[in-house]
Scaffold this motif. Structure first.
Motif, PDB file in Angstrom:
ATOM      1  N   PHE A 189       0.841  -1.195   0.000  1.00 52.05           N
ATOM      2  CA  PHE A 189       0.000   0.000   0.000  1.00 52.05           C
ATOM      3  C   PHE A 189       0.874   1.243   0.000  1.00 52.05           C
ATOM      4  CE2 PHE A 189      -2.034   3.415   2.474  1.00 52.05           C
ATOM      5  CZ  PHE A 189      -3.124   3.673   1.651  1.00 52.05           C
ATOM      6  N   ILE A 202      -4.208  -4.656   9.569  1.00 53.99           N
ATOM      7  CA  ILE A 202      -5.294  -5.073   8.681  1.00 53.99           C
ATOM      8  C   ILE A 202      -6.333  -5.888   9.444  1.00 53.99           C
ATOM      9  CG2 ILE A 202      -5.908  -6.355   6.605  1.00 53.99           C
ATOM     10  CD1 ILE A 202      -3.107  -5.810   5.537  1.00 53.99           C
ATOM     11  N   HIS A 210      -9.675  -4.035   5.956  1.00 55.24           N
ATOM     12  CA  HIS A 210      -9.521  -2.646   6.381  1.00 55.24           C
ATOM     13  C   HIS A 210      -8.100  -2.442   6.877  1.00 55.24           C
ATOM     14  CE1 HIS A 210     -13.821  -3.492   6.621  1.00 55.24           C
ATOM     15  NE2 HIS A 210     -14.047  -2.196   6.571  1.00 55.24           N
ATOM     16  N   LEU A 211      -7.343  -1.596   6.195  1.00 56.35           N
ATOM     17  CA  LEU A 211      -5.968  -1.291   6.582  1.00 56.35           C
ATOM     18  C   LEU A 211      -5.924   0.019   7.357  1.00 56.35           C
ATOM     19  CD1 LEU A 211      -2.831  -1.538   6.457  1.00 56.35           C
ATOM     20  CD2 LEU A 211      -2.964  -0.374   4.225  1.00 56.35           C
ATOM     21  N   ALA A 225      -7.709   2.457   4.683  1.00 53.38           N
ATOM     22  CA  ALA A 225      -7.920   2.137   3.273  1.00 53.38           C
ATOM     23  C   ALA A 225      -8.495   0.726   3.204  1.00 53.38           C
ATOM     24  CB  ALA A 225      -6.617   2.223   2.491  1.00 53.38           C
ATOM     25  N   THR A 226      -9.374   0.477   2.252  1.00 48.55           N
ATOM     26  CA  THR A 226     -10.043  -0.820   2.166  1.00 48.55           C
ATOM     27  C   THR A 226      -9.844  -1.467   0.803  1.00 48.55           C
ATOM     28  OG1 THR A 226     -12.130   0.208   1.445  1.00 48.55           O
ATOM     29  CG2 THR A 226     -11.819  -0.124   3.816  1.00 48.55           C
ATOM     30  N   THR A 227      -9.959  -2.809   0.801  1.00 41.47           N
ATOM     31  CA  THR A 227      -9.859  -3.577  -0.433  1.00 41.47           C
ATOM     32  C   THR A 227     -10.529  -4.926  -0.227  1.00 41.47           C
ATOM     33  OG1 THR A 227      -8.328  -4.430  -2.135  1.00 41.47           O
ATOM     34  CG2 THR A 227      -7.648  -4.660   0.164  1.00 41.47           C
ATOM     35  N   GLN A 234      -5.734  -2.382  -5.488  1.00 39.86           N
ATOM     36  CA  GLN A 234      -6.924  -1.534  -5.560  1.00 39.86           C
ATOM     37  C   GLN A 234      -7.409  -1.204  -4.152  1.00 39.86           C
ATOM     38  OE1 GLN A 234      -7.973  -0.471  -8.659  1.00 39.86           O
ATOM     39  NE2 GLN A 234      -6.140  -1.563  -9.338  1.00 39.86           N
ATOM     40  N   TRP A 235      -7.018  -0.052  -3.674  1.00 34.10           N
ATOM     41  CA  TRP A 235      -7.390   0.388  -2.329  1.00 34.10           C
ATOM     42  C   TRP A 235      -8.272   1.624  -2.412  1.00 34.10           C
ATOM     43  CZ3 TRP A 235      -5.977  -2.291   2.038  1.00 34.10           C
ATOM     44  CH2 TRP A 235      -4.952  -3.232   1.898  1.00 34.10           C
ATOM     45  N   THR A 236      -9.288   1.667  -1.560  1.00 33.18           N
ATOM     46  CA  THR A 236     -10.132   2.849  -1.431  1.00 33.18           C
ATOM     47  C   THR A 236      -9.761   3.553  -0.136  1.00 33.18           C
ATOM     48  OG1 THR A 236     -11.957   1.797  -2.626  1.00 33.18           O
ATOM     49  CG2 THR A 236     -12.484   3.715  -1.264  1.00 33.18           C
ATOM     50  N   GLU A 237      -9.286   4.778  -0.239  1.00 29.89           N
ATOM     51  CA  GLU A 237      -8.820   5.511   0.931  1.00 29.89           C
ATOM     52  C   GLU A 237      -9.944   6.367   1.519  1.00 29.89           C
ATOM     53  OE1 GLU A 237      -5.124   7.642   0.313  1.00 29.89           O
ATOM     54  OE2 GLU A 237      -4.528   6.210  -1.256  1.00 29.89           O
TER      55      GLU A 237
END
Length: 323
Positions: A189, A202, A210-211, A225-227, A234-237
């Motif tokens: 990440f 995580i 969930h990081l 950030a999630t994936t 592909q992470w969503t921050e």
């Protein structure tokens, strides 16, 4: 009768509520931590709890493992412990470091494996010795482990910084014996702003990883950030900070309460010498519960896992029942 001593006399669960299959035998908690920035404090300590809120140190808050034996520097920090997929094997990873030598002094991590939480086999992984092209490596910090169901292997992830660059969270898979890493470390990440991030933690919930991570040097807070796939890139921050204080924090540790749809996010308020506990049901919104938490020790960066009554008895047989 003290709560811990009372619990040792019965095999009945200490937590109410509907338990999952993985939680059905769990009756308490083990907190693994270190205590400070001196070599005498950079060691693994244990504390136990019956409810996830009140913790009592084992072994009079003295180390349960000898840092001189398990590390290359004589000190260890940031202990992370994980129960394996078989339910009976434990994995611990540590920063191999003495802070008195400088924050850019370490190049290694420690991998440990145990069947009983008492006896541990250990290995030291020095990144500069293990891999080529690491001459500019400055530091190796805060490793953690998670089982990656896609790979069917245990992933070790940690932050590294090279001269002139940011701290980045890397990963590699552990070998079967948990004594070494397989393949070259890869980036796990990197925030979109390409700035430093450390202390990754995580948590897997409802099909999503969930990081939790700290924005090192530019905000000093905890973000998420999630994936749905650890190695997809592909992470969503999420934009907001998750700590519930304006003070600088580090060392996020997250765990689920037994038999409840509640999670605890705890972290070290390191400039104030405090530790804060927060509670959440969605891993997005957190409330401070410091008034509910009691500890007879001061932890630094650590982690908590649920344990069985049998495991609790084994720990107190070895290190005594807290008074």
């Amino acid at each position: 009768m003290p709560a811990i001593a009372s619990m040792l006399m019965t095999a009945q669960p200490a937590s109410a509520g509907q338990k999952s299959d993985a939680e059905k035998d769990m009756t308490g908690y083990l907190f693994v931590y270190f205590t400070g920035n001196h070599i005498s404090e950079e060691a693994v300590c244990y504390a136990i709890s019956t409810d996830g809120y009140t913790y009592q140190a084992l072994n009079n808050n003295k180390p349960v493992l000898d840092s001189n034996v398990i590390s290359s520097t004589g000190g260890v920090r940031d202990p992370h412990i994980l129960r394996g997929e078989d339910g009976k094997t434990f994995y611990m990873v540590l920063t191999d470091m003495v802070s008195d030598n400088g924050w850019d002094s370490n190049r290694a991590m420690v991998l440990l494996k145990s069947k009983d939480l008492v006896n541990w086999k250990h290995s030291v992984i020095n990144m500069q010795k293990r891999y080529k092209g690491q001459e500019k490596l400055k530091r190796v910090w805060a490793p953690q482990t998670i089982y990656d169901p896609e790979a069917g292997k245990y992933m070790v992830y940690w932050s590294m910084q090279y001269a002139g660059g940011p701290d980045v969270i890397y990963y590699a898979y552990a070998n079967k014996d948990f004594t070494d890493l397989e393949g070259e470390p890869k980036e796990l990440f990197v925030p979109q702003n390409r700035k430093s991030c450390i202390d990754g933690d995580i948590v897997y919930k409802d099909g999503v990883f969930h990081l939790f991570y700290k924005t090192e040097g530019h905000g000093n807070g905890i973000k998420v950030a999630t994936t749905t796939s650890l190695t997809s890139g592909q992470w969503t921050e999420e934009p907001d900070y998750k700590q519930q204080t304006k003070e600088a924090v580090e060392g996020a540790g997250t765990f689920k309460l037994i038999g409840q749809d509640k999670y605890i996010l705890m972290y070290d308020v390191y400039m104030k010498g405090k530790y804060q506990f927060t509670e959440t049901t969605d891993l997005k919104n957190f409330k401070v519960i410091d008034a509910d938490v009691k500890m007879n020790f001061h932890p630094r960066h650590g982690t908590v896992i649920p344990i069985t009554n049998k495991e609790l008895k084994r720990l107190t047989k070895k290190w005594g029942t807290p008074l």
